[in-house]
Design a protein around this motif. Structure first.
Motif: not given
Length: 320
Positions: A180-207
């Motif tokens: 619950p304290d992880n700001p990435m939430g429960h799922h992450a999708i990694r992008l190949a560019a820039y060495g994989g540092v960018y992701l699509l991910h969830g959140t543990n915050a409503d705002f």
């Protein structure tokens, strides 16, 4: 006079959309792709604010739109306590980005992600959060692919992120475990560019969905990233663009413009008044005799984030 887009002629498509909504998660804004030559999808809705109806963020979450998109569509509304009885426009209608309708298309300026499932004639539109202002927190444009996806991800903040948090009085661990304290939430999708540092991910915050809040990654509501995680596979194409203005000449000659606030480059910038540079194609669109240039100028000033009819009607076109 600025005219809203009429949608009676899209009734068959909207009926089809209702069928798709029965088989998709309740909050997924999924629409059938428009006919050839058209870019319009979706239909705006209206919400009457009830007594103690909650904040604008709560209403945005109910309809799965972004916070800033809802604010732009309803200028002057109190974002914390919208007045009871007021009618809000829910901006669900949009022009598809001028990009191939393949895989994932993200338009940073409108804070939306478009997903085109393979072999299905539909598109799902998700609100997103993107990178904050600042050197290493900006979300870049790119053409890439999904390289990996992971449930219950850990978060390894970069040295720059840890330094930034430390300056604000927060000491981050080298690795934040799943939970619950992880700001990435429960799922992450990694992008190949820039060495994989960018992701699509969830959140543990409503705002923060529909705002510039992340450290560079693309943030989605937990239900949305869970759905996307389930259907997107490694190798899926991802196209990230930054286009605040979208135009379309629809079948029948109706000319539409959708204008979003451009992304700020400095903390003191006002995105509502930042200059918008028109491309040569957009200048041609505006100068065409079929376009009401005065109306388009007003649309560029309002920046409502919704498609607006800027067609020149009547004798004015015939005389030009």
């Amino acid at each position: 006079m600025i005219k809203p887009v009429a949608f009676f002629h899209w009734l068959p498509l909207l009926m089809a959309a209702s069928v798709f909504s029965l088989i998709l998660p309740a909050h997924a804004n999924t629409w059938p792709l428009p006919p050839e030559g058209s870019r319009v999808v979706g239909e705006n809705r209206f919400h009457v604010v009830e007594n103690d109806g909650g904040s604008l963020e709560a209403i945005a979450k109910k309809y799965n739109v972004g916070f800033l998109a809802l604010l732009q569509a309803n200028p002057g509304v109190d974002p914390y306590v919208p007045r009871a009885g007021s009618v809000l426009t829910i901006p669900l209608q949009t022009l598809l980005p001028d990009a191939p309708r393949v895989g994932i298309v993200i338009n940073l300026a409108e804070l939306r992600l478009y997903y085109y499932p393979q072999d299905k004639n539909v598109v799902t539109v998700y609100p997103i959060g993107i990178g904050q202002l600042g050197g290493d927190t900006l979300t870049p444009t790119m053409v890439t692919t999904v390289s990996d996806k992971r449930a219950n991800p850990t978060w390894t903040p970069t040295a720059n992120i840890r330094a930034r948090y430390k300056a604000q009085g927060t000491i981050l661990p080298a690795v934040v475990p799943a939970g619950p304290d992880n700001p990435m939430g429960h799922h992450a999708i990694r992008l190949a560019a820039y060495g994989g540092v960018y992701l699509l991910h969830g959140t543990n915050a409503d705002f923060g969905i529909g705002m510039r809040v992340s450290s560079g990654c693309i943030r989605l509501r937990d239900g949305d990233i869970e759905t996307l995680f389930r259907v997107v596979q490694p190798g899926t194409k991802v196209n990230i663009i930054n286009t605040p203005i979208k135009t379309s000449v629809e079948p029948g000659g109706i000319r539409l413009v959708e204008v979003h606030q451009p992304l700020s480059k400095d903390i003191d910038d006002d995105p509502q008044t930042l200059p918008i540079v028109l491309t040569s194609a957009m200048k041609t669109f505006k100068a065409a005799p079929q376009t009401d240039a005065d109306v388009m100028t007003k649309v560029l000033e309002l920046r409502s984030g919704m498609p607006v009819d800027v067609t020149r009607h009547g004798e004015a076109v015939q005389q030009m």
